[in-house]
Design an enzyme around this catalytic site. Structure first.
Site, mmCIF file in Angstrom:
data_model
loop_
_atom_site.group_PDB
_atom_site.id
_atom_site.type_symbol
_atom_site.label_atom_id
_atom_site.label_comp_id
_atom_site.label_asym_id
_atom_site.label_seq_id
_atom_site.Cartn_x
_atom_site.Cartn_y
_atom_site.Cartn_z
ATOM 1 N N GLU A 41 17.164 -19.832 40.431
ATOM 2 C CA GLU A 41 16.548 -20.987 39.754
ATOM 3 C C GLU A 41 15.766 -20.526 38.531
ATOM 4 O O GLU A 41 15.818 -21.142 37.464
ATOM 5 C CB GLU A 41 15.615 -21.725 40.722
ATOM 6 C CG GLU A 41 16.370 -22.574 41.727
ATOM 7 C CD GLU A 41 15.447 -23.080 42.820
ATOM 8 O OE1 GLU A 41 14.902 -24.184 42.682
ATOM 9 O OE2 GLU A 41 15.256 -22.316 43.802
ATOM 10 N N LEU A 61 -14.306 8.536 32.733
ATOM 11 C CA LEU A 61 -15.284 8.381 33.815
ATOM 12 C C LEU A 61 -15.699 9.748 34.329
ATOM 13 O O LEU A 61 -14.878 10.646 34.456
ATOM 14 C CB LEU A 61 -14.652 7.616 34.983
ATOM 15 C CG LEU A 61 -14.445 6.125 34.823
ATOM 16 C CD1 LEU A 61 -13.557 5.597 35.934
ATOM 17 C CD2 LEU A 61 -15.792 5.404 34.831
ATOM 18 N N GLU A 89 -14.238 -0.589 42.667
ATOM 19 C CA GLU A 89 -12.846 -0.931 42.349
ATOM 20 C C GLU A 89 -11.964 0.249 42.725
ATOM 21 O O GLU A 89 -12.445 1.381 42.788
ATOM 22 C CB GLU A 89 -12.691 -1.189 40.836
ATOM 23 C CG GLU A 89 -13.468 -2.393 40.359
ATOM 24 C CD GLU A 89 -13.484 -2.497 38.837
ATOM 25 O OE1 GLU A 89 -12.684 -1.806 38.169
ATOM 26 O OE2 GLU A 89 -14.312 -3.264 38.322
ATOM 27 N N LYS A 118 -9.469 3.151 41.870
ATOM 28 C CA LYS A 118 -9.152 3.897 40.650
ATOM 29 C C LYS A 118 -7.639 4.095 40.632
ATOM 30 O O LYS A 118 -7.079 4.840 41.425
ATOM 31 C CB LYS A 118 -9.880 5.238 40.621
ATOM 32 C CG LYS A 118 -9.644 5.966 39.324
ATOM 33 C CD LYS A 118 -10.667 7.066 39.129
ATOM 34 C CE LYS A 118 -10.581 7.656 37.743
ATOM 35 N NZ LYS A 118 -9.312 8.337 37.485
ATOM 36 N N ASP A 149 -4.161 5.368 39.349
ATOM 37 C CA ASP A 149 -3.733 6.573 38.629
ATOM 38 C C ASP A 149 -2.598 6.215 37.665
ATOM 39 O O ASP A 149 -1.428 6.333 37.975
ATOM 40 C CB ASP A 149 -3.274 7.639 39.627
ATOM 41 C CG ASP A 149 -3.209 9.013 38.980
ATOM 42 O OD1 ASP A 149 -3.665 9.136 37.823
ATOM 43 O OD2 ASP A 149 -2.707 9.949 39.616
ATOM 44 N N GLU A 158 -5.348 -0.643 33.313
ATOM 45 C CA GLU A 158 -4.538 0.530 33.627
ATOM 46 C C GLU A 158 -3.086 0.124 33.831
ATOM 47 O O GLU A 158 -2.782 -0.734 34.658
ATOM 48 C CB GLU A 158 -5.117 1.137 34.922
ATOM 49 C CG GLU A 158 -4.733 2.537 35.187
ATOM 50 C CD GLU A 158 -5.550 3.573 34.381
ATOM 51 O OE1 GLU A 158 -6.373 3.189 33.527
ATOM 52 O OE2 GLU A 158 -5.313 4.771 34.605
ATOM 53 N N TYR A 179 -9.326 -4.521 34.023
ATOM 54 C CA TYR A 179 -10.661 -4.469 34.623
ATOM 55 C C TYR A 179 -11.797 -4.767 33.664
ATOM 56 O O TYR A 179 -12.935 -4.862 34.076
ATOM 57 C CB TYR A 179 -10.906 -3.146 35.362
ATOM 58 C CG TYR A 179 -10.522 -1.896 34.584
ATOM 59 C CD1 TYR A 179 -9.478 -1.099 35.029
ATOM 60 C CD2 TYR A 179 -11.196 -1.531 33.433
ATOM 61 C CE1 TYR A 179 -9.103 0.040 34.336
ATOM 62 C CE2 TYR A 179 -10.832 -0.390 32.741
ATOM 63 C CZ TYR A 179 -9.790 0.391 33.184
ATOM 64 O OH TYR A 179 -9.428 1.511 32.499
ATOM 65 N N LYS A 192 -13.722 10.553 43.829
ATOM 66 C CA LYS A 192 -12.310 10.908 44.015
ATOM 67 C C LYS A 192 -11.966 11.122 45.485
ATOM 68 O O LYS A 192 -12.787 11.609 46.258
ATOM 69 C CB LYS A 192 -12.012 12.206 43.248
ATOM 70 C CG LYS A 192 -12.044 12.050 41.750
ATOM 71 C CD LYS A 192 -10.787 11.356 41.289
ATOM 72 C CE LYS A 192 -10.443 11.573 39.858
ATOM 73 N NZ LYS A 192 -9.770 12.719 39.455
ATOM 74 N N CYS A 203 24.341 36.044 50.839
ATOM 75 C CA CYS A 203 24.205 34.673 50.328
ATOM 76 C C CYS A 203 24.647 33.714 51.434
ATOM 77 O O CYS A 203 25.732 33.882 51.997
ATOM 78 C CB CYS A 203 25.069 34.482 49.082
ATOM 79 S SG CYS A 203 25.272 32.737 48.654
ATOM 80 N N CYS A 246 28.231 32.065 50.159
ATOM 81 C CA CYS A 246 29.485 32.814 49.947
ATOM 82 C C CYS A 246 29.486 34.179 50.633
ATOM 83 O O CYS A 246 30.460 34.925 50.522
ATOM 84 C CB CYS A 246 29.758 32.966 48.458
ATOM 85 S SG CYS A 246 28.608 34.117 47.686
ATOM 86 N N CYS A 258 21.935 35.491 44.374
ATOM 87 C CA CYS A 258 23.345 35.717 44.661
ATOM 88 C C CYS A 258 23.972 35.971 43.294
ATOM 89 O O CYS A 258 23.741 35.208 42.359
ATOM 90 C CB CYS A 258 23.956 34.466 45.298
ATOM 91 S SG CYS A 258 25.746 34.573 45.381
ATOM 92 N N CYS A 271 30.469 31.783 43.600
ATOM 93 C CA CYS A 271 29.820 31.229 44.794
ATOM 94 C C CYS A 271 29.837 29.693 44.659
ATOM 95 O O CYS A 271 29.407 29.159 43.635
ATOM 96 C CB CYS A 271 28.383 31.738 44.882
ATOM 97 S SG CYS A 271 27.403 30.860 46.098
#
Ligand code: IVH
Length: 669
Positions: free
Chosen positions: A40, A88, A118, A120, A122, A175, A227, A314, A408, A411, A426, A431
């Site tokens: 729609e 900050l 709030e 934070k 990233d 942000e 913000y 943090k 390896c 192989c 290797c 291989c």
């Protein structure tokens, strides 16, 4: 037939449609609460587009049909922010936060202080300006003083209103972020196309906002939380009112903000979000604590970097504990053996983790990692997480010491560990594991650009032994491809076409495609500008290579080593026999040597082409484009509004070309 004979009728319907579309966009993108089906919604947009097409005089930049500009951008102008976009200050625990609160209280003696907390996010800081109620400009945070004008790209973010019910000059800040589900989708597509993956959503968002094609940005799925808001002379009384005002104007704000009046309340909020951060569809790295009252904020002021009225608390590094179910050694394109731990799946910052790299044998010994161990893992921005430590107290005695293979694992050839190096290799070029990676590199976009030759197809070609070494690609037939699963006639024909087309790729791409260690695209171009054909390059002595500007001992040694291996020479002979271009003076690549490794820097905007097009032209002629000027730069191409690079070029004595001089130069040949 046009169903609207009169302009007036069309205008009325356009107004109605725009209103409806804006309403549904808000409900869908901002409130997560769709009111109509996608079908729609698409029908409304289609109708709007049709009428606007018939009545172009009614088209406005704020129409919801105009989010995505068709024209690629030339670059990004640098713009000064109205007021600096500060960063900050950070703190990491309750004690440090307490210190901040005490200092704040000391500056506001006997006043009651309320805080807004709030999340934070990233992502990337952005400033967006509306004039006369219309979306006008968006600028990245940049260095806080100046940022890049990314208006056309930010306009594609669907939760962002293109008009707001406020006619005064309005600036909002927030942000930009990339939700995890979009991040994973982008990386899945990149992986299929054999393109490098983004390490985390933040890098992917930063990369996306700086793309020159708004159409591609629109498909990336960026979003934004706002913000802060500044409206002309009027001002809100508090941060809480700011958030309310933003919502009233139609902006998306993060729903998890709250008011706190004590240290304990803030810490409760912190603990809660730290615990549940894995449940968000976006990356958060802490909480932001802001003094609510704007008068108080003003008294507190700011340093040159941070406001004194806000701080971020943090979260601890994203870690989780899980079990190592298995340790498997994988073989890369260069033959490097990397041990990988297969883990009991565990969720870490929105992404389910099921493997971690163990880097090399020494790392396993150093950390005493055993199969079956319970380990602490950490994601520090990278896609592949690492093991921080083994939780030895959780050992049951069932764990198995891992012995690094001497053969390896693919192989069975004896592996080679150069003295003093941590990585085992290797060294069997046929291989199958090395073949797989080499073939993917050979076919990749920047190398031979064989479209359609991705992981799944390469796996089948190797498994069915249709391709044992790279030159086999050039003798594939339709009959061969019929043996593959999920390959219709049309895809097979397309693939064969692509393979044939790749024979015309220029020499630098062929050299890059060979996968010589340390020889990237740029080095390949430099080599071609010195050695016009492969024969000369094969015969080159280390001293000769070292005499070339930009080629150091590591690269030169690796090139000499590569061409000393008889199997590499055999490979080149076979590719030559298949018809690949091994001389820069042949056919299509003749023009590629004209600019002969000359290096260019582009600045300002050109009127006859985009910067990307100019770059392509230079590169097609054998030149190199770099982003920063140095004494090695041969030419600076200066378009309109060239900025500081022009002055720097004058200081360095670099030849500066105007747009018309540049056009003369590339036409001269
Ligand atoms: S307030 C002067 N609030 O974090 C006020 N910033 O590390 C500074 N950020 O540059 C910004 N979420 O890009 C604020 N809720 C939030 C935020 C936030 C993320 C970013 C912002 C800032 C960076 C500082």
């Amino acid at each position: 037939m046009n169903p609207f004979p009169s302009l007036q009728q069309a205008e009325t319907r356009i107004k109605q449609l725009r209103k409806e579309i804006i309403y549904h966009e808000k409900k869908y993108y901002r409130d997560n609460n769709p009111q109509v089906s996608d079908f729609e919604f698409d029908s409304l947009m289609l109708e709007l587009r049709k009428i606007e097409e018939n009545f172009p005089e009614l088209l406005t930049p704020e129409s919801p049909s105009q989010r995505v500009g068709e024209q690629p951008l030339e670059g990004f102008a640098s713009i000064k922010h109205s007021t600096p976009m500060l960063s900050l200050d950070n703190c990491y625990n309750s004690k440090e936060l307490k210190k901040f609160e005490e200092k704040t209280q000391k500056s506001l003696p006997s006043q009651k202080i309320e805080y807004v907390t709030e999340l934070k996010i990233d992502g990337l800081g952005i400033s967006i300006i509306y004039r006369g109620g219309k979306f006008t400009r968006a600028v990245t945070r940049g260095d806080g003083i100046r940022g890049d004008d990314v208006t056309a790209n930010v306009k594609t973010i669907k939760s962002l209103p293109l008009t707001i019910p406020e006619k005064n000059y309005t600036e909002v800040r927030g942000e930009i972020y990339l939700p995890f589900h979009s991040f994973q989708k982008i990386n899945r597509t990149r992986s299929k196309k054999n393109e490098p993956l983004f390490a985390n959503p933040r890098n992917a968002a930063a990369g996306s906002i700086r793309l020159l094609a708004p159409k591609i940005v629109a498909a990336r799925g960026l979003d934004v939380f706002l913000y802060s808001v500044y409206i002309g002379e009027q001002e809100q009384k508090s941060q809480w009112d700011n958030l309310k005002k933003l919502k009233a104007l139609g902006f998306k704000t993060n729903p998890f903000s709250s008011l706190s009046s004590s240290h304990e309340e803030i810490m409760e909020v912190y603990e809660e979000w730290q615990k549940s951060r894995e449940n968000f569809d976006y990356d958060i790295d802490g909480i932001v604590i802001k003094v609510n009252n704007i008068e108080q904020q003003k008294i507190l002021g700011h340093t040159s970097k941070f406001p004194r009225w806000a701080i971020s608390l943090k979260f601890a590094a994203r870690q989780a504990t899980t079990k190592i179910n298995n340790i498997v050694v994988q073989v890369g394109r260069t033959g490097a053996l990397t041990p990988v731990a297969f883990l009991e799946p565990v969720k870490l910052s929105g992404i389910t983790i099921s493997r971690a790299t163990l880097h090399n044998e020494d790392e396993i010994i150093r950390k005493e990692i055993r199969k079956g161990d319970t380990v602490l893992i950490e994601r520090s921005g990278d896609v592949i997480p690492k093991i921080v430590s083994v939780m030895k107290e959780k050992r049951t005695g069932q764990e198995k010491v891992f012995t690094f293979p001497t053969l390896c694992p693919v192989c069975q050839t004896k592996i080679f560990k150069p003295k003093g190096e941590a990585v085992s290799r290797c060294i069997n070029p046929s291989c199958p594991a090395i073949m797989r990676k080499s073939l993917l590199h050979f076919a990749s976009r920047r190398a031979m650009n064989i479209e359609g030759l991705g992981d799944a197809l390469v796996d089948q070609l190797i498994k069915k032994k249709l391709v044992i070494e790279i030159p086999d690609l050039y003798s594939l037939t339709l009959k061969d491809l019929d043996k593959l699963e999920r390959m219709g006639r049309k895809s097979s024909l397309n693939l064969l076409d692509e393979i044939i087309k790749s024979k015309n790729q220029s020499l630098f791409r062929v050299i890059f495609a060979l996968g010589i260690r340390y020889v990237g695209e740029r080095t390949a171009r430099i080599l071609v500008s010195h050695y016009k054909n492969i024969k000369k390059l094969i015969e080159s002595e280390p001293d000769e290579l070292l005499a070339i500007k930009d080629i150091g001992p590591k690269v030169s040694e690796s090139i000499v080593f590569f061409f000393k291996q008889p199997e590499n020479i055999k490979l080149i002979r076979k590719l030559e026999a298949a018809g690949l271009n091994f001389s820069s003076l042949e056919s299509s690549s003749r023009e590629n040597t004209y600019l002969d490794g000359k290096s260019f820097v582009l600045t300002g905007s050109l009127s006859s082409m985009t910067r990307e097009q100019a770059k392509e032209k230079i590169e097609n002629l054998g030149g190199i484009v770099t982003s920063s000027l140095s004494h090695k730069t041969n030419y600076l191409v200066a378009g309109k509004a060239p900025g500081s690079k022009l002055q720097k070029a004058q200081k360095l004595g670099t030849v500066t070309l105007s747009e018309s001089k540049f056009l003369d130069l590339i036409r001269e040949k």
